[in-house]
Scaffold this motif. Structure first.
Motif, mmCIF file in Angstrom:
data_model
loop_
_atom_site.group_PDB
_atom_site.id
_atom_site.type_symbol
_atom_site.label_atom_id
_atom_site.label_comp_id
_atom_site.label_asym_id
_atom_site.label_seq_id
_atom_site.Cartn_x
_atom_site.Cartn_y
_atom_site.Cartn_z
ATOM 1 N N TYR A 1 5.750 6.162 -3.101
ATOM 2 C CA TYR A 1 4.358 6.060 -3.549
ATOM 3 C C TYR A 1 3.484 5.605 -2.388
ATOM 4 O O TYR A 1 3.974 4.995 -1.426
ATOM 5 C CB TYR A 1 4.218 5.078 -4.728
ATOM 6 N N SER A 2 2.206 5.901 -2.482
ATOM 7 C CA SER A 2 1.246 5.359 -1.509
ATOM 8 C C SER A 2 -0.125 5.268 -2.151
ATOM 9 O O SER A 2 -0.472 6.057 -3.040
ATOM 10 C CB SER A 2 1.196 6.210 -0.237
ATOM 11 N N ALA A 3 -0.880 4.281 -1.700
ATOM 12 C CA ALA A 3 -2.267 4.139 -2.144
ATOM 13 C C ALA A 3 -3.096 5.247 -1.501
ATOM 14 O O ALA A 3 -2.888 5.590 -0.343
ATOM 15 C CB ALA A 3 -2.816 2.776 -1.738
ATOM 16 N N VAL A 4 -3.992 5.820 -2.278
ATOM 17 C CA VAL A 4 -4.860 6.894 -1.792
ATOM 18 C C VAL A 4 -6.298 6.424 -1.984
ATOM 19 O O VAL A 4 -6.651 5.936 -3.060
ATOM 20 C CB VAL A 4 -4.628 8.181 -2.611
ATOM 21 N N ASP A 5 -7.099 6.560 -0.948
ATOM 22 C CA ASP A 5 -8.491 6.121 -1.063
ATOM 23 C C ASP A 5 -9.241 7.000 -2.063
ATOM 24 O O ASP A 5 -9.083 8.220 -2.075
ATOM 25 C CB ASP A 5 -9.182 6.208 0.306
ATOM 26 N N MET B 1 0.812 -1.210 0.000
ATOM 27 C CA MET B 1 0.000 0.000 0.000
ATOM 28 C C MET B 1 0.850 1.267 0.000
ATOM 29 O O MET B 1 0.341 2.365 -0.208
ATOM 30 C CB MET B 1 -0.958 0.004 1.191
ATOM 31 N N TYR B 2 2.154 1.130 0.275
ATOM 32 C CA TYR B 2 3.062 2.258 0.127
ATOM 33 C C TYR B 2 4.470 1.700 0.015
ATOM 34 O O TYR B 2 4.711 0.543 0.385
ATOM 35 C CB TYR B 2 2.968 3.234 1.315
ATOM 36 N N GLY B 3 5.363 2.517 -0.465
ATOM 37 C CA GLY B 3 6.733 2.053 -0.612
ATOM 38 C C GLY B 3 7.564 3.073 -1.350
ATOM 39 O O GLY B 3 7.124 4.206 -1.598
ATOM 40 N N PHE C 1 -8.693 2.336 -4.943
ATOM 41 C CA PHE C 1 -7.570 3.196 -4.560
ATOM 42 C C PHE C 1 -6.930 3.794 -5.805
ATOM 43 O O PHE C 1 -7.022 3.220 -6.893
ATOM 44 C CB PHE C 1 -6.505 2.401 -3.793
#
Lengths: 299, 299
Positions: free
Chosen positions: A130-134, A22-24, A51
């Motif tokens: 990067y990260s997942a965004v709702d 979900m992020y990295g 997402f």
């Protein structure tokens, strides 16, 4: 052995690393040391449905070249190029990421890093996070194209719909219907209107009403001429419709004195209204009684 | 048996239902049918750290009473009452949830529903929906009180820090330090300044520099009077400090001609600057050489 080394080299040049957390973060090879020449690296970021992905470069220093034809970082999503970066400072023809955040239109994003065969200086490369965004599905649509008929509830990774008091959520999980079947009217006369009248009737509803009058009478219906139910220029009533007829809920012996009125609406937003008046008329003198049947204003 | 029934009754009146999913709904007993009298229900919503809870009432119809003293819904978080609702319409003294969304300050929220011993009418109760909302830790703080020294990366459920190129993240995971130890200077004279000079030195750094001059000489240091390192009115150098002395990295035989300068900064934001000049002076005529040692402008 030669094939093995070749396959390793090919993998290093062309293989894409899949990032599904979900992020990295990702970085140029050897970062913070200068990146090697003649290298291609690809990352495919994929997060669950519901997402999007935001990408931020915290460091960027690539060999500058006209239109980034030598070394570059390319950001793509759904086959479209979102950005191409090279150099260290913005020019008229080349972009650098600076402090901008790139957001993917959907739940995947791919990043390609390419260095050409020679670097005149040593460039430190890049570091990206990067990260997942709702996705807030509830606030994305316009009023005309709402996801949910009544209430939309966003949660992290999705949404669901619910309905106002007195309505039930349709099995399509989006429209709200009312429970409107099973009513039986036995009065000699009455007025039956579409649900919520004079407001538009609800979508995705399937109502049926039975009217049954005494023996020796038969039913006479008159629809309000302001009848307004979604129509079609060529096909008869393909969407919403009001149907009058007998049914298995009217005993065969009750012909003409028992009618079933069914009202069906589809999930589209074009709801309107209808009203029908019923009256029981004697089977002996139907004409005399009919004259009194003008309750609605004429158009 | 009597005790069992009593305990069931108590549970019904006072037991709190724990809701720990990332989203969900809660409703008055028997909803959408009217709620029973003389009832108390509690819900405790708890989501992981890094989230808050948003609560939305899609339906609300409780018995109205002055200051909601009869039936009510109370929303609390961290022991504080966020709202008390009753009735169906807003009045001067009573609130209803209407379309407002209540957001918890942290990751828990509790809801209490109470109905008194009698209801004059039948009230349909309430329907509420909650969901966990990600806290964007990175955008919450002011510049003065930043979570991260350089870059803050929010993700769903948390955040992490990273540093600009050339810095390393401290083990506290928040401040950025530079690698600044191990340098050895062997020149007869030179100037050593704090990192980033004339910009402030970085936080949380622990630097050490060794200066070693030839045999027959000894070291003389002179700090720039514009020396500006975080101090304290009462205690000697409790935070940042510059320390001069010999150390195990200077051989015992090298007394006076080898010195270690250590510079330590703490994680606070009060970084400043310092500069020191060193010069090797002959052990035979130290005084004559000292006169030339006025390189800095006087205050």
């Amino acid at each position: 052995m030669r094939i093995f080394i070749l396959s390793l080299l090919l993998q290093f040049r062309c293989g894409a690393e899949l990032l599904s957390e979900m992020y990295g973060s990702l970085q140029s090879p050897n970062f913070p040391e200068p990146y090697p020449r003649d290298t291609e690296l690809n990352w495919n970021i994929g997060v669950p449905d519901g997402f999007r992905i935001s990408l931020f470069f915290s460091h960027f220093d690539l060999e500058p070249s006209y239109l980034c034809e030598y070394d570059f970082v390319k950001v793509k999503a759904d086959g479209e190029v979102l950005a191409v970066f090279c150099g260290k400072e913005e020019t008229d023809t080349e972009e650098v990421p600076t402090q901008q955040v790139i957001t993917s239109p959907r739940n995947s994003l791919s990043i390609q890093f390419v260095s050409d065969f020679s670097n005149e200086e040593r460039f430190s490369g890049f570091m990206a996070h990067y990260s997942a965004v709702d996705v807030d599905e509830c606030s994305q649509r316009s009023d005309e194209d709402q996801l949910c008929d009544h209430f939309c509830h966003n949660f992290i990774g999705g949404y669901y719909c619910s309905c106002r008091y007195g309505y039930q959520l349709h099995t399509d999980n989006h429209t709200c219907r009312v429970e409107c079947s099973g009513a039986v009217f036995k009065e000699r006369s009455g007025i039956l209107s579409s649900i919520n009248f004079p407001s538009p009737y609800p979508k995705s509803s399937d109502c049926s009403y039975r009217i049954e009058v005494e023996e020796g009478f038969r039913l006479r219906l008159q629809f309000d001429p302001r009848f307004d139910v979604e129509d079609h220029p060529d096909i008869t009533c393909p969407y919403d419709h009001v149907k009058v007829g007998s049914s298995h809920s009217c005993p065969i012996t009750h012909t003409l004195r028992c009618l079933l009125i069914g009202s069906v609406s589809d999930p589209s937003r074009k709801q309107r209204v209808w009203t029908v008046l019923w009256r029981s008329v004697s089977r002996v003198h139907p004409d005399r009684q009919q004259r009194r049947l003008h309750p609605f204003p004429q158009r």
